[in-house]
Design a protein around this motif. Structure first.
Motif, short mmCIF file in Angstrom:
data_model
loop_
_atom_site.label_atom_id
_atom_site.label_comp_id
_atom_site.label_asym_id
_atom_site.label_seq_id
_atom_site.Cartn_x
_atom_site.Cartn_y
_atom_site.Cartn_z
N LEU A 251 0.85 -1.19 0.00
CA LEU A 251 0.00 0.00 0.00
C LEU A 251 0.89 1.24 0.00
O LEU A 251 1.72 1.41 0.89
CB LEU A 251 -0.91 0.00 1.23
CG LEU A 251 -1.99 1.09 1.27
CD1 LEU A 251 -3.01 0.86 0.16
CD2 LEU A 251 -2.68 1.09 2.63
N THR A 252 0.74 2.11 -1.00
CA THR A 252 1.57 3.30 -1.13
C THR A 252 0.68 4.53 -1.25
O THR A 252 -0.55 4.43 -1.37
CB THR A 252 2.47 3.21 -2.37
OG1 THR A 252 1.66 3.30 -3.55
CG2 THR A 252 3.24 1.89 -2.39
N ASP A 253 1.33 5.72 -1.26
CA ASP A 253 0.57 6.95 -1.43
C ASP A 253 -0.08 7.00 -2.81
O ASP A 253 -1.13 7.62 -2.98
CB ASP A 253 1.48 8.17 -1.22
CG ASP A 253 2.69 8.16 -2.14
OD1 ASP A 253 2.97 7.11 -2.76
OD2 ASP A 253 3.37 9.20 -2.23
N LYS A 254 0.49 6.30 -3.80
CA LYS A 254 -0.11 6.27 -5.13
C LYS A 254 -1.40 5.43 -5.15
O LYS A 254 -2.20 5.55 -6.07
CB LYS A 254 0.89 5.73 -6.15
CG LYS A 254 2.11 6.64 -6.36
CD LYS A 254 1.70 8.03 -6.83
CE LYS A 254 2.89 8.94 -7.03
NZ LYS A 254 3.67 8.59 -8.22
N SER A 255 -1.57 4.56 -4.14
CA SER A 255 -2.85 3.83 -4.01
C SER A 255 -3.97 4.81 -3.69
O SER A 255 -5.08 4.70 -4.21
CB SER A 255 -2.75 2.77 -2.92
OG SER A 255 -1.72 1.85 -3.18
N ASP A 256 -3.68 5.79 -2.82
CA ASP A 256 -4.66 6.84 -2.52
C ASP A 256 -4.95 7.67 -3.75
O ASP A 256 -6.09 8.11 -3.97
CB ASP A 256 -4.14 7.75 -1.40
CG ASP A 256 -4.27 7.11 -0.02
OD1 ASP A 256 -4.90 6.05 0.08
OD2 ASP A 256 -3.74 7.67 0.95
N VAL A 257 -3.93 7.93 -4.58
CA VAL A 257 -4.12 8.72 -5.80
C VAL A 257 -5.11 8.01 -6.74
O VAL A 257 -6.00 8.63 -7.31
CB VAL A 257 -2.78 8.95 -6.51
CG1 VAL A 257 -3.00 9.64 -7.86
CG2 VAL A 257 -1.85 9.79 -5.64
N CYS B 158 -4.56 9.90 -12.81
CA CYS B 158 -4.66 9.26 -11.49
C CYS B 158 -4.97 7.77 -11.61
O CYS B 158 -4.58 6.99 -10.74
CB CYS B 158 -5.75 9.94 -10.65
SG CYS B 158 -5.38 11.64 -10.16
N LEU B 159 -5.68 7.39 -12.68
CA LEU B 159 -6.11 6.00 -12.84
C LEU B 159 -5.12 5.16 -13.65
O LEU B 159 -5.45 4.05 -14.06
CB LEU B 159 -7.49 5.96 -13.51
CG LEU B 159 -8.64 6.57 -12.73
CD1 LEU B 159 -9.89 6.64 -13.58
CD2 LEU B 159 -8.91 5.79 -11.45
N ASP B 160 -3.93 5.69 -13.88
CA ASP B 160 -2.92 4.94 -14.63
C ASP B 160 -2.66 3.60 -13.94
O ASP B 160 -2.56 3.52 -12.71
CB ASP B 160 -1.63 5.75 -14.73
CG ASP B 160 -0.70 5.21 -15.81
OD1 ASP B 160 -0.19 4.08 -15.63
OD2 ASP B 160 -0.50 5.89 -16.81
N ILE B 161 -2.56 2.53 -14.71
CA ILE B 161 -2.38 1.20 -14.15
C ILE B 161 -1.06 1.08 -13.39
O ILE B 161 -0.93 0.30 -12.45
CB ILE B 161 -2.45 0.13 -15.27
CG1 ILE B 161 -2.59 -1.27 -14.68
CG2 ILE B 161 -1.26 0.23 -16.19
CD1 ILE B 161 -3.89 -1.53 -14.03
N CYS B 162 -0.07 1.89 -13.77
CA CYS B 162 1.24 1.87 -13.10
C CYS B 162 1.32 3.02 -12.10
O CYS B 162 1.15 4.18 -12.48
CB CYS B 162 2.36 1.99 -14.14
SG CYS B 162 4.01 2.02 -13.41
#
Length: 739
Positions: A591-597, A667-671
């Motif tokens: 779980l990373t900050d990009k998961s929140d993004v 924000c919804l980029d798969i990577c």
């Protein structure tokens, strides 16, 4: 070496797969009449299994929704074999299929068998108390996907055969079942499960008491778990009578199901709906006439009702009396006065009374000490001593440690009338403290051992969050088994209710943009400005509260974690809300900050389209079941206008909408690495808001041109593309030309 398996693509975490792989649908009409009563021609048994009403073999012998089939001397509800019934508690036990992944060393192919069960629009749902999500295997990550939740766990073997007989992570892991689950499907993570383990791994939603884990289940080449259970495991289902409450049901005697005298109506925990129960002192079946029979307490072998005396059974109760010549004293029969001298009687009476009082006081003191010791143990387990010491050493900390009694008084003993909402992490109650401060009290449902150790320290960190768009954590209660949290009360509901509720009102683009900007600002603060970076973990529109001025406040840190300092850290329980869950998190367990993004990108889609993350209409095309998939397809085909909310796309602001849509796409980029940070999201939203609100653009065109030139230079120096300013230029030039 070749693997054949279904790829877990961008929308795998979404529940649209449930519509294509369906189990049996147990139909029940919500407001249908209660149905027939068992007659002389109805089958009372199916094989060795008794069939209690409201269940019955055939529709004419059961209440609506409770009819069964008897195949091969076994009762079935649809495709599910019913093992047994528990009418008093409103439960049945059925057999469901086990999901598996098996690696064939000869063909080098991984074979999958994914099971699903659906109870949509029925009176049945999965019991969250008796069941667990079980994963068995080596280095296996699997999930249970439902309409509202994605939850699973990782089972590892650490390169050796597990030796423990408990399901605690080594060869077997388990996760709690969320409340009110009516459908689910088991899925394996095909990217994580890449080990060429020459055996089978399993996942099942099953009755916890029925699992007897054996390390041989994960022996190389083993299929013992499936073989032992013949490919199926028991699951406990709750049920209710109709989808109406007791208040409504009792007003219609022709459909009211509690027909036995000495029975009563009880509202179901899954409302609306109700159950029938026999009154205290009676037992039996309340759904049939005279089904509740009096219990003869005097012959109840489980209780010594009247010691040294006579027991007389009464309807629903019993009485005690003494043999002739004796008296009942302190619950014990003693001889009459003629048998003993007067002084002996008096002395015996006084001594007996003193003895009874002494025993009662001793028991009371013991129980109080036991309760106090238990509270102290809970306080220490949750890091209360560490938290208390830290609070003393820090100046200006307003965080408070509440007692259980304080919160019980504030919430009227956690009355159902005080419930504000329920989620995967607990129930939230509205409370009023003695200081007349309104609060929201959250009773969490589960907490693992690691969280217990870190709870006190993390509460202190969360208490120091000071941002106008983050719900303030006021305190906690640590003297209970699972800690309770106390937040500030936000009065105007959630963003989900505002967008999808039946309010019928117009939500302007300005309001939506302001809410998005404030929510993003709160998440950016958590990620980069808090004393210790915090990852929210469950960003969704229902966790964004609104104050009286539609100001946004991010809430519910039930899934939050402190940002990991070691990139190798990963979680063994994958959880979140379907539709918002980062697919990269599902595959890496990190779980990373990009998961929140990613989750925030889904919230942006809700604001832009006015649609929910899922479309559960079974007739809808596959690509329209997932909001994010539908949006990405529209962007790819240049059909953005077709998915935008009519309320905002007619305001003549397509440039702004396209800008926000492009941000959502990023924000919804798969990577995760390709997604912007929340700080960059805030800056983008802030620029759009400022351009929309420029009051000087019409009054001073020269100053406008000058400012645009400065901004272009600033964009070049900071690496921001000139395209990102196109919306500002178009808007301002439009103002100058009188548009």
């Amino acid at each position: 070496m070749k693997f054949e398996y279904p790829r877990l693509v961008h929308s795998a975490h979404l529940f649209l797969c449930l519509s294509s792989v369906c189990g049996i649908i147990l139909l029940a009409t919500a407001q249908a009449p209660a149905g027939p009563r068992p007659g002389p021609g109805c089958q009372a048994k199916c094989g060795d299994v008794d069939i209690p009403f409201p269940f019955g073999i055939g529709k004419e012998c059961a209440l609506d929704g409770f009819h069964l089939m008897c195949n091969d001397s076994k009762p079935f509800k649809g495709d599910f074999e019913v093992v047994n019934f528990n009418v008093p508690d409103g439960k049945i036990r059925v057999k469901t299929a086990i999901s598996s992944q098996c690696y064939n060393t000869t063909t080098n192919v991984m074979h999958y068998s994914d099971a699903s069960s659906i109870f949509t629009d029925s009176v049945f749902w999965v019991s969250e108390k008796e069941n667990k999500i079980i994963v068995i295997g080596c280095n296996t990550l699997a999930y249970m996907i439902s309409s509202s939740y994605v939850i699973g766990c990782v089972s590892t073997c650490a390169d050796k055969t597990p030796e423990s007989l408990t399901c605690s992570g080594a060869g077997c892991c388990q996760a709690d079942v969320p409340k009110d689950i009516r459908e689910y499907r088991a899925l394996f993570n095909t990217d994580y499960n890449t080990t060429t383990y020459s055996g089978c791994a399993y996942m099942a939603l099953m009755e916890e008491a029925a699992l007897n884990f054996d390390p041989s289940f994960v022996t190389s080449g083993s299929t013992k778990f499936s073989d032992k259970n013949n490919g199926k495991v028991p699951v406990v289902l709750n049920w209710k009578i109709q989808n109406i409450t007791c208040d409504v049901a009792t007003k219609n005697t022709s459909t009211y199901a509690c027909v036995s005298s000495n029975s009563a109506c009880l509202n179901s925990t899954n409302e609306p709906g109700y159950l029938c129960k026999c009154l205290d002192g009676y037992r039996g079946n309340p759904y049939i006439t005279d089904g509740c029979q009096d219990i003869d307490e005097c012959h109840d072998e489980n209780a010594d009702r009247c010691r040294f005396g006579l027991c007389e059974n009464t309807p629903g109760n019993y009485t005690c009396s003494c043999y002739p010549g004796n008296y009942l004293m302190g619950g014990v029969c003693v001889p009459a006065a003629s048998s003993f001298p007067e002084k002996t009687i008096a002395g015996t009476t006084v001594g007996l009374v003193i003895f009874v009082i002494a025993v009662a006081c001793a028991c009371l003191i013991r129980e109080r000490r036991k309760l106090q010791n238990m509270k102290q143990n809970y306080f220490r387990q949750h890091g209360g001593l560490i938290l208390f010491e830290e609070m003393k050493s820090k100046q200006g900390v307003t965080f408070k440690i509440f007692t259980e009694e304080e919160l019980q008084q504030a919430t009227n003993r956690f009355s159902e009338q005080q419930v504000l909402g329920q989620g995967g992490h607990g129930t939230v109650y509205k409370g009023l403290l003695k200081s007349d401060v309104e609060v929201a009290v959250k009773r969490c449902t589960t907490i693992d051992e690691q969280q217990k150790k870190e709870f006190g320290r993390e509460m202190l960190i969360l208490s120091q969050i000071n941002h106008k768009n983050v719900v303030k954590l006021l305190g906690c209660c640590l003297e209970v088994q699972i800690p309770m949290l106390v937040y500030e009360f936000v009065p105007n509901g959630t963003l989900f209710d505002l967008i999808h509720g039946n309010h019928g009102g117009h939500i302007s683009f300005d309001t939506r943009l302001a809410i998005a900007h404030e929510s993003a600002d709160a998440l950016a603060y958590l990620h980069s400005s808090a004393s210790t970076p915090i990852i929210h973990g469950d960003v969704k529109s229902s966790n964004i509260l609104l104050d009286s001025d539609h100001g946004a406040k991010v809430s519910d840190f039930g899934a939050s974690i402190l940002a990991p300092t070691d990139k190798s850290q990963f979680v063994t329980i994958v959880q979140g809300t379907c539709g918002y869950l980062d697919p990269e998190y599902m595959q890496t367990c990190l779980l990373t900050d990009k998961s929140d993004v990613y989750s925030f990108g889904v919230v942006l889609l809700e604001l832009l389209t006015g649609k929910k993350p899922f479309n559960f209409n079974p007739d809808a095309p596959e690509h329209e079941k997932s909001l994010s998939m539908m949006f990405m397809c529209a962007m790819k085909e240049n059909k953005l206008e077709e998915v935008l909310d009519d309320q905002i796309k007619n305001e003549g602001n397509m440039e702004f909408l396209e800008e926000i849509a492009e941000l959502a796409k990023q924000c919804l980029d798969i990577c995760g690495e390709n997604r912007p940070s929340m700080k960059e999201v805030v800056e983008k939203l802030d620029r759009v808001r400022k351009v929309m609100q420029h009051p000087w653009a019409q009054q001073n065109p020269e100053e406008t041109e000058s400012l645009l030139g400065e901004r272009s230079n600033m964009a070049s120096s900071t690496g921001i593309s000139a395209e990102s300013f196109s919306i500002e230029i178009k808007t301002i030039m439009g103002m100058q030309s009188g548009r």
